[in-house]
Motif scaffolding. Sequence first.
Motif, PDB file in Angstrom:
ATOM      1  N   ARG B  71       0.817  -1.205   0.000  1.00  0.00           N
ATOM      2  CA  ARG B  71       0.000   0.000   0.000  1.00  0.00           C
ATOM      3  C   ARG B  71       0.850   1.253   0.000  1.00  0.00           C
ATOM      4  N   VAL B  72       2.158   1.073   0.140  1.00  0.00           N
ATOM      5  CA  VAL B  72       3.083   2.208   0.135  1.00  0.00           C
ATOM      6  C   VAL B  72       3.762   2.294  -1.230  1.00  0.00           C
ATOM      7  N   GLY B  73       4.159   1.138  -1.747  1.00  0.00           N
ATOM      8  CA  GLY B  73       4.746   1.119  -3.082  1.00  0.00           C
ATOM      9  C   GLY B  73       6.256   1.169  -3.046  1.00  0.00           C
ATOM     10  N   ASP B  74       6.879   0.120  -3.541  1.00  0.00           N
ATOM     11  CA  ASP B  74       8.340   0.060  -3.593  1.00  0.00           C
ATOM     12  C   ASP B  74       8.831   0.923  -4.748  1.00  0.00           C
ATOM     13  N   PRO B  75       9.627   1.957  -4.449  1.00  0.00           N
ATOM     14  CA  PRO B  75      10.126   2.801  -5.541  1.00  0.00           C
ATOM     15  C   PRO B  75      11.256   2.154  -6.336  1.00  0.00           C
ATOM     16  N   SER B  76      11.741   0.976  -5.929  1.00  0.00           N
ATOM     17  CA  SER B  76      12.909   0.386  -6.584  1.00  0.00           C
ATOM     18  C   SER B  76      12.721   0.294  -8.096  1.00  0.00           C
ATOM     19  N   GLY B  77      13.654   0.884  -8.812  1.00  0.00           N
ATOM     20  CA  GLY B  77      13.665   0.754 -10.258  1.00  0.00           C
ATOM     21  C   GLY B  77      12.548   1.502 -10.960  1.00  0.00           C
ATOM     22  N   ARG B  78      11.767   2.261 -10.217  1.00  0.00           N
ATOM     23  CA  ARG B  78      10.662   3.003 -10.832  1.00  0.00           C
ATOM     24  C   ARG B  78      11.153   4.351 -11.309  1.00  0.00           C
ATOM     25  N   SER B  79      10.648   4.774 -12.464  1.00  0.00           N
ATOM     26  CA  SER B  79      11.013   6.109 -12.917  1.00  0.00           C
ATOM     27  C   SER B  79       9.919   7.102 -12.549  1.00  0.00           C
ATOM     28  N   SER B  80       8.837   6.615 -11.973  1.00  0.00           N
ATOM     29  CA  SER B  80       7.804   7.521 -11.490  1.00  0.00           C
ATOM     30  C   SER B  80       7.005   6.788 -10.420  1.00  0.00           C
ATOM     31  N   ALA B  81       6.243   7.559  -9.632  1.00  0.00           N
ATOM     32  CA  ALA B  81       5.385   6.926  -8.634  1.00  0.00           C
ATOM     33  C   ALA B  81       4.352   6.097  -9.386  1.00  0.00           C
ATOM     34  N   ARG B  82       4.140   4.858  -8.951  1.00  0.00           N
ATOM     35  CA  ARG B  82       3.192   4.033  -9.685  1.00  0.00           C
ATOM     36  C   ARG B  82       1.812   4.104  -9.021  1.00  0.00           C
ATOM     37  N   PRO B  83       0.772   3.830  -9.781  1.00  0.00           N
ATOM     38  CA  PRO B  83      -0.539   3.750  -9.147  1.00  0.00           C
ATOM     39  C   PRO B  83      -0.549   2.545  -8.210  1.00  0.00           C
ATOM     40  N   LEU B  84      -1.097   2.703  -7.036  1.00  0.00           N
ATOM     41  CA  LEU B  84      -1.081   1.615  -6.064  1.00  0.00           C
ATOM     42  C   LEU B  84      -2.281   0.696  -6.272  1.00  0.00           C
ATOM     43  N   PRO B  85      -2.094  -0.611  -6.026  1.00  0.00           N
ATOM     44  CA  PRO B  85      -3.219  -1.536  -6.146  1.00  0.00           C
ATOM     45  C   PRO B  85      -4.248  -1.242  -5.044  1.00  0.00           C
ATOM     46  N   SER B  86      -5.492  -1.605  -5.289  1.00  0.00           N
ATOM     47  CA  SER B  86      -6.534  -1.376  -4.291  1.00  0.00           C
ATOM     48  C   SER B  86      -6.382  -2.381  -3.155  1.00  0.00           C
ATOM     49  N   ALA B  87      -7.027  -2.085  -2.027  1.00  0.00           N
ATOM     50  CA  ALA B  87      -6.984  -2.979  -0.865  1.00  0.00           C
ATOM     51  C   ALA B  87      -7.514  -4.360  -1.245  1.00  0.00           C
ATOM     52  N   GLU B  88      -8.542  -4.386  -2.102  1.00  0.00           N
ATOM     53  CA  GLU B  88      -9.140  -5.661  -2.502  1.00  0.00           C
ATOM     54  C   GLU B  88      -8.148  -6.471  -3.342  1.00  0.00           C
ATOM     55  N   ASP B 143      17.512   5.192  -7.922  1.00  0.00           N
ATOM     56  CA  ASP B 143      16.284   5.538  -8.637  1.00  0.00           C
ATOM     57  C   ASP B 143      15.804   6.944  -8.278  1.00  0.00           C
ATOM     58  N   PHE B 144      15.987   7.325  -6.993  1.00  0.00           N
ATOM     59  CA  PHE B 144      15.584   8.676  -6.594  1.00  0.00           C
ATOM     60  C   PHE B 144      16.515   9.723  -7.199  1.00  0.00           C
ATOM     61  N   GLN B 145      17.811   9.407  -7.189  1.00  0.00           N
ATOM     62  CA  GLN B 145      18.771  10.357  -7.756  1.00  0.00           C
ATOM     63  C   GLN B 145      18.424  10.634  -9.214  1.00  0.00           C
ATOM     64  N   LYS B 146      18.087   9.555  -9.952  1.00  0.00           N
ATOM     65  CA  LYS B 146      17.727   9.721 -11.364  1.00  0.00           C
ATOM     66  C   LYS B 146      16.473  10.578 -11.497  1.00  0.00           C
ATOM     67  N   ARG B 147      15.497  10.303 -10.660  1.00  0.00           N
ATOM     68  CA  ARG B 147      14.249  11.059 -10.770  1.00  0.00           C
ATOM     69  C   ARG B 147      14.443  12.512 -10.388  1.00  0.00           C
ATOM     70  N   MET B 148      15.264  12.771  -9.371  1.00  0.00           N
ATOM     71  CA  MET B 148      15.510  14.165  -9.008  1.00  0.00           C
ATOM     72  C   MET B 148      16.251  14.873 -10.126  1.00  0.00           C
ATOM     73  N   GLY B 149      17.225  14.160 -10.711  1.00  0.00           N
ATOM     74  CA  GLY B 149      17.983  14.744 -11.815  1.00  0.00           C
ATOM     75  C   GLY B 149      17.080  15.114 -12.982  1.00  0.00           C
ATOM     76  N   ALA B 150      16.031  14.318 -13.185  1.00  0.00           N
ATOM     77  CA  ALA B 150      15.118  14.558 -14.304  1.00  0.00           C
ATOM     78  C   ALA B 150      13.900  15.375 -13.871  1.00  0.00           C
ATOM     79  N   ASN B 151      13.959  15.925 -12.639  1.00  0.00           N
ATOM     80  CA  ASN B 151      12.826  16.702 -12.113  1.00  0.00           C
ATOM     81  C   ASN B 151      11.513  15.940 -12.108  1.00  0.00           C
ATOM     82  N   GLN B 152      11.612  14.624 -11.906  1.00  0.00           N
ATOM     83  CA  GLN B 152      10.385  13.841 -11.813  1.00  0.00           C
ATOM     84  C   GLN B 152       9.995  13.681 -10.355  1.00  0.00           C
ATOM     85  N   PRO B 153       8.709  13.767 -10.079  1.00  0.00           N
ATOM     86  CA  PRO B 153       8.293  13.791  -8.672  1.00  0.00           C
ATOM     87  C   PRO B 153       8.548  12.476  -7.945  1.00  0.00           C
ATOM     88  N   ILE B 154       8.878  12.588  -6.664  1.00  0.00           N
ATOM     89  CA  ILE B 154       8.969  11.448  -5.749  1.00  0.00           C
ATOM     90  C   ILE B 154       7.878  11.683  -4.710  1.00  0.00           C
TER      91      ILE B 154
END
Lengths: 387, 387
Positions: B71-88, B143-154
């Motif tokens: 429900r938090v979402g692993d940022p590993s290897g992600r280039s952007s925040a991903r949509p989180l799965p529903s509780a169900e 992954d965060f360093q890359k996203r910050m470098g590209a001004n992509q939100p974390i």
Amino acid sequence: MSDLTRNAVEALPEGMLAKQLQGDRPLRVKLGIDPTTADIHLGHTVVLEKLAEFQRDGHTVVLIIGDFTARVGDPSGRSSARPLPSAEEIEANAATYQEQAFKVLDRERTEVRFNSEWLRMEPEALLGLLAQTTVARLLERDDFQKRMGANQPIAALELLYPLLQGYDSVAVEADVELGGTDQKFNLLFGRDIQGAYGQKPQSILTMPILVGTDGVQKMSKSLGNYVGVTDAPEEMFGRLMSIPDEAMAEYYRLLFGSEQPGSPPNEAKRELARRLVDRFHGEGAGAAAEESFNRVFVDRGAPEEMPELDLGPYMDDGGSQVHLPRLLADGFEISASEGRRLIGQGGVKLDGEPVAATALDLDAGELSGRVLQAGKRRFLRLVGGPA
Amino acid sequence: MSDLTRNAVEALPEGMLAKQLQGDRPLRVKLGIDPTTADIHLGHTVVLEKLAEFQRDGHTVVLIIGDFTARVGDPSGRSSARPLPSAEEIEANAATYQEQAFKVLDRERTEVRFNSEWLRMEPEALLGLLAQTTVARLLERDDFQKRMGANQPIAALELLYPLLQGYDSVAVEADVELGGTDQKFNLLFGRDIQGAYGQKPQSILTMPILVGTDGVQKMSKSLGNYVGVTDAPEEMFGRLMSIPDEAMAEYYRLLFGSEQPGSPPNEAKRELARRLVDRFHGEGAGAAAEESFNRVFVDRGAPEEMPELDLGPYMDDGGSQVHLPRLLADGFEISASEGRRLIGQGGVKLDGEPVAATALDLDAGELSGRVLQAGKRRFLRLVGGPA
């Protein structure tokens, strides 16, 4: 109606407060204070006085005692992560804060809330709150930028602060939030969080920060340059007489909303001190404190400015007794035996009265706010003591 | 004893695992999997196979189903925040994950834990966890360093992930934690958190990431280049036959711990597919799937590689029926009427068998994994379908 933006530094977004004040509904005006220290001091009352103005115009003040946020720590204006107060300290402070605030606020028009009421939320709700913003937005604040620039650590916990205090605005449905200029980021963040939760964002009003009795740094418990609203009348009077003449105009402006009177500085300062003692201890208390001050400083030849000595470190474990020879030794840099000799000769005085030769252990509560004199020319003002 | 570091990319800190293995006590070997998708795929089994090796040497595997961390979402290897799965979705996936993992792991030597057990903690405990690290440390990850470098939100929420999954190691008192190379930051972070809570920090072992059936990108549900461990034998066999020859050696190495056999590539690939189908569907299932594969591809002139069509979008609301003319129209880019004409003429086949002229609505479960043929030369492999 008074001009509620008088003395304020910024009212944002521009024009919003004026529009809100035109409505029929009483506004919900929020102030959050974290009970991180024992006492509210005059610096806090700048904002409290402004809230009292809102009350006189019929609005409702929502005073939030941040018993939960105090455990997170407000990074505002901090150059490093601060040590957090213990749960016991927070609880003790929270209990006294509202009584102290009512020395300025109208009890009838104040809603007091503790933010643990809504911040002790389910973990899922806390995650939902964290999902409302980005790291970049949280790191935008000046204090963090400075710390990052200087490679000083920012605790992960500190990032949470603006989210939590922003959620306070959601919980109490604030229309307006007040704070010192150092709170601007937090107050604006509250707008973001209200918007994210589908509420109309509050307007914000920032007030200037009162300078401490040193006339240089902001008034703060940890800098020791503060006047607490529960300080004894004599201590309060004496501390206020120690502010530099140059700081007086600002005290008049921020604490009374008026100009410094045209009288000579020493007279104006006495008036300031009298009026503030009256405010916190009742009509007439100022005049009485001034009389006591005169007895010590004027009639007995004591200077009006002198070093202060904090009684805190000298209280024994029981918390109330102070050993006078130790106080003399440290305060005047003499040996303990010389201190005892002085006492025996009647050369140690409290507010000008000689201390009895047998009185080696004295009650700290009795000493606080008084002037300790050794011989003819050495003076110290005793401050602090039992809470 | 097997060489437990075989195939591993890194075992850190250097020499620690070897020392741990010399002890008498069975080690507690942790793997955390977040149930963010419905199925475990072959990529996951690279690590699971390694865990099974630890089990064969007498160690205990602690399999953590991350029903809270999902429900938090692993940022590993992600280039952007991903949509989180529903509780169900999380709940449904969590229920099936452990059964899927037991296709590789020994049930007797596995402790299955859901991390909501300890992560649904009191807010004070969560604050205590957040106090264990700095923002700079959390932002160190690549992954965060890359996203910050590209001004992509974390998302602020993403910062929490390594802290929570690190606390998993505290909760289960892990001696060793395994993961893909993309998990290195998280695994090392677990060491920090264990240390902060007074535990001896775990050692970590990272395994290579398996490439998908496209031979290029990492195997992933969202890229569609995966082989699920619950895929039907025919679908699994067919998908494995579609991997490029160049990727085969890696599949052998990571899934069997052996070299690719010297036989011709097509033979070696068939052996790989047979053995994997046997592994997940029982001895003999591989040979049966191969026979079915031969009927379609070899005896009937179908190519071994062909486009895939996902049945998902074609299932009606009830979830099980697929309208064949629509499938033909989209899949082969023909009109619906031409599709109906082809069916009427016996020109539409499933695994080489003509579809009856009246069979316009077919069960999606029956279609999944089969080859749809229109006329003589157009083929599609049907994939997906009911969960």
